[in-house]
Design a protein around this motif. Structure first.
Motif, PDB file in Angstrom:
ATOM      1  N   THR A  81       0.852  -1.347  -0.201  1.00  0.00           N
ATOM      2  CA  THR A  81      -0.132   0.464   0.019  1.00  0.00           C
ATOM      3  C   THR A  81       0.784   1.137   0.254  1.00  0.00           C
ATOM      4  O   THR A  81       2.170   1.620   0.824  1.00  0.00           O
ATOM      5  N   PHE A  82       0.766   1.693  -0.895  1.00  0.00           N
ATOM      6  CA  PHE A  82       0.912   2.963  -1.186  1.00  0.00           C
ATOM      7  C   PHE A  82       0.203   4.475  -1.122  1.00  0.00           C
ATOM      8  O   PHE A  82      -0.899   4.600  -1.715  1.00  0.00           O
ATOM      9  N   SER A  83       0.930   5.778   0.191  1.00  0.00           N
ATOM     10  CA  SER A  83      -0.669   6.523   0.706  1.00  0.00           C
ATOM     11  C   SER A  83       0.717   7.825   0.134  1.00  0.00           C
ATOM     12  O   SER A  83       1.642   7.872   0.643  1.00  0.00           O
ATOM     13  N   TYR A  84      -0.408   8.332  -0.423  1.00  0.00           N
ATOM     14  CA  TYR A  84       0.485   9.766  -0.633  1.00  0.00           C
ATOM     15  C   TYR A  84      -0.661  11.225   0.126  1.00  0.00           C
ATOM     16  O   TYR A  84      -2.127  10.949  -0.432  1.00  0.00           O
ATOM     17  N   ARG A  85       0.040  12.453  -0.107  1.00  0.00           N
ATOM     18  CA  ARG A  85      -0.330  13.508  -0.113  1.00  0.00           C
ATOM     19  C   ARG A  85      -0.209  14.139  -1.025  1.00  0.00           C
ATOM     20  O   ARG A  85       0.849  14.419  -1.500  1.00  0.00           O
ATOM     21  N   ALA A  86      -1.574  15.012  -1.424  1.00  0.00           N
ATOM     22  CA  ALA A  86      -1.504  16.177  -2.905  1.00  0.00           C
ATOM     23  C   ALA A  86      -1.189  17.507  -2.128  1.00  0.00           C
ATOM     24  O   ALA A  86      -1.945  17.331  -1.606  1.00  0.00           O
ATOM     25  N   ARG A  87      -0.946  18.025  -3.050  1.00  0.00           N
ATOM     26  CA  ARG A  87      -0.530  19.319  -3.445  1.00  0.00           C
ATOM     27  C   ARG A  87      -0.975  19.662  -4.720  1.00  0.00           C
ATOM     28  O   ARG A  87      -0.241  19.173  -5.422  1.00  0.00           O
TER      29      ARG A  87
ATOM     30  N   THR B 159       1.133  23.976  -9.897  1.00  0.00           N
ATOM     31  CA  THR B 159       1.252  22.835 -10.342  1.00  0.00           C
ATOM     32  C   THR B 159       0.659  21.468  -9.018  1.00  0.00           C
ATOM     33  O   THR B 159       1.013  21.761  -8.369  1.00  0.00           O
ATOM     34  N   ALA B 160       0.865  20.742  -9.905  1.00  0.00           N
ATOM     35  CA  ALA B 160       0.492  19.481  -8.783  1.00  0.00           C
ATOM     36  C   ALA B 160       1.692  18.111  -8.454  1.00  0.00           C
ATOM     37  O   ALA B 160       2.337  17.917  -8.992  1.00  0.00           O
ATOM     38  N   SER B 161       1.437  17.969  -6.849  1.00  0.00           N
ATOM     39  CA  SER B 161       2.379  17.336  -6.572  1.00  0.00           C
ATOM     40  C   SER B 161       1.846  16.404  -5.394  1.00  0.00           C
ATOM     41  O   SER B 161       1.383  16.560  -5.573  1.00  0.00           O
ATOM     42  N   ILE B 162       2.293  14.938  -5.652  1.00  0.00           N
ATOM     43  CA  ILE B 162       2.122  14.449  -4.844  1.00  0.00           C
ATOM     44  C   ILE B 162       2.973  13.404  -4.125  1.00  0.00           C
ATOM     45  O   ILE B 162       4.186  13.481  -4.556  1.00  0.00           O
TER      46      ILE B 162
END
Length: 288
Positions: free
Chosen positions: A67-73, A276-279
């Motif tokens: 499981t890979f969990s990310y926060r989006a900016r 810019t979108a980043s995770i």
């Protein structure tokens, strides 16, 4: 007299009341970072001849129980959303298939202004390491979307069905026999023998469309991550056919993968006119 504090409050209020909704309407949703699903790709595209890695090579990055969990900016929003993808052995498949699940949701202020939830389940054939079925459910405010994509590799056809917009249903010929969805592409990349200067081909399928992209390892960079300070490969697209809003060339999209035995995708950035979108990785777990 207007103080600096008053000016700051005014600018903040202006951003929240005017600029933010306008930007959201302009494209916080997928429209800014993904091609309009209502516009169908041409069926007579002249796809280039490509030699993809073998099935064994394409499958090295997949492992059940991760499981890979990310926060989006996005732009000024440091907590714009969350994204996770996970893998598990597909039920009743006898080990011949693996599922890749993706969950995306807006968070914080973005959630109040643009509530978004998206779930996708891709069924991956573990012999040929390609997607055989992909289902996506999406809710943005009162708008619901649901589509299913099925692949018939004997006849080299894709069948795309949109539950709420049947006028978008269509059957297309497959130009290549190894499609993967976005999340599975992350996993496929991590299994390659990454090396600076080397180019890697991807065949992406999304919402009834295809993209052939070439990603190149540009250089090694050291990033501070939730896993600690990590040396990473930085990959960028050098070409996309047809042109894609995700696989933007010229440094407008980049992916960082750790240079260790785990090969974890720790960061992704996509630049668009609206920001810019980043995770960035928040956690990684594995059952193995």
């Amino acid at each position: 007299m207007i103080t600096s504090s008053t000016k700051l409050n005014f600018l903040l209020a202006f951003c929240l009341a005017v600029l933010v909704p306008a930007a959201l309407e302009a494209g916080y949703g997928n429209d800014a970072f993904e091609d309009d699903p209502s516009l169908r790709q041409k069926d007579d595209l002249e796809w280039p001849e490509v030699e993809f890695p073998s099935a064994d090579e394409r499958g090295k990055g997949f492992k059940a129980g991760e499981t890979f969990s990310y926060r989006a900016r996005w732009g000024i929003f440091k907590k714009a959303g969350s994204m996770s993808f996970s893998t598990e052995n597909a039920p009743n498949s006898g080990g011949k298939a693996i599922t890749v699940r993706t969950d995306v949701a807006s968070r914080g202020l973005i959630k109040k202004l643009y509530p978004l939830q998206m779930k996708a389940i891709a069924l991956i054939d573990t012999e040929n390491w390609r997607v055989v079925r992909n289902q996506t459910l999406e809710k943005s405010g009162s708008d619901h979307k649901s589509n299913v994509t099925l692949f018939d590799f004997d006849r080299m056809l894709m069948n795309y069905e949109d539950k709420f917009r049947p006028e978008r249903n269509h059957i297309r010929e497959l130009p290549y026999d190894c499609p993967v969805d976005y999340a599975s592409a992350f996993l496929q990349i991590r299994g390659f023998d990454l090396e600076v200067g080397t180019v890697y081909p991807l065949f992406i399928t999304t919402k009834g469309k295809f993209y052939y992209a070439q990603l190149k390892v540009m250089e090694m960079e050291t990033l501070k991550t939730v896993l600690g300070e990590k040396e990473c490969f930085r990959l960028e697209p050098i070409s996309s056919y047809p042109q894609s809003k995700v696989f933007r060339e010229g440094g407008k999209m980049a992916l960082w993968v750790t240079n260790d035995q785990d090969r974890i995708p720790v960061q992704l950035e996509v630049k668009a006119p609206v920001g810019t979108a980043s995770i960035r990785l928040e956690s990684y777990t594995t059952e193995g």
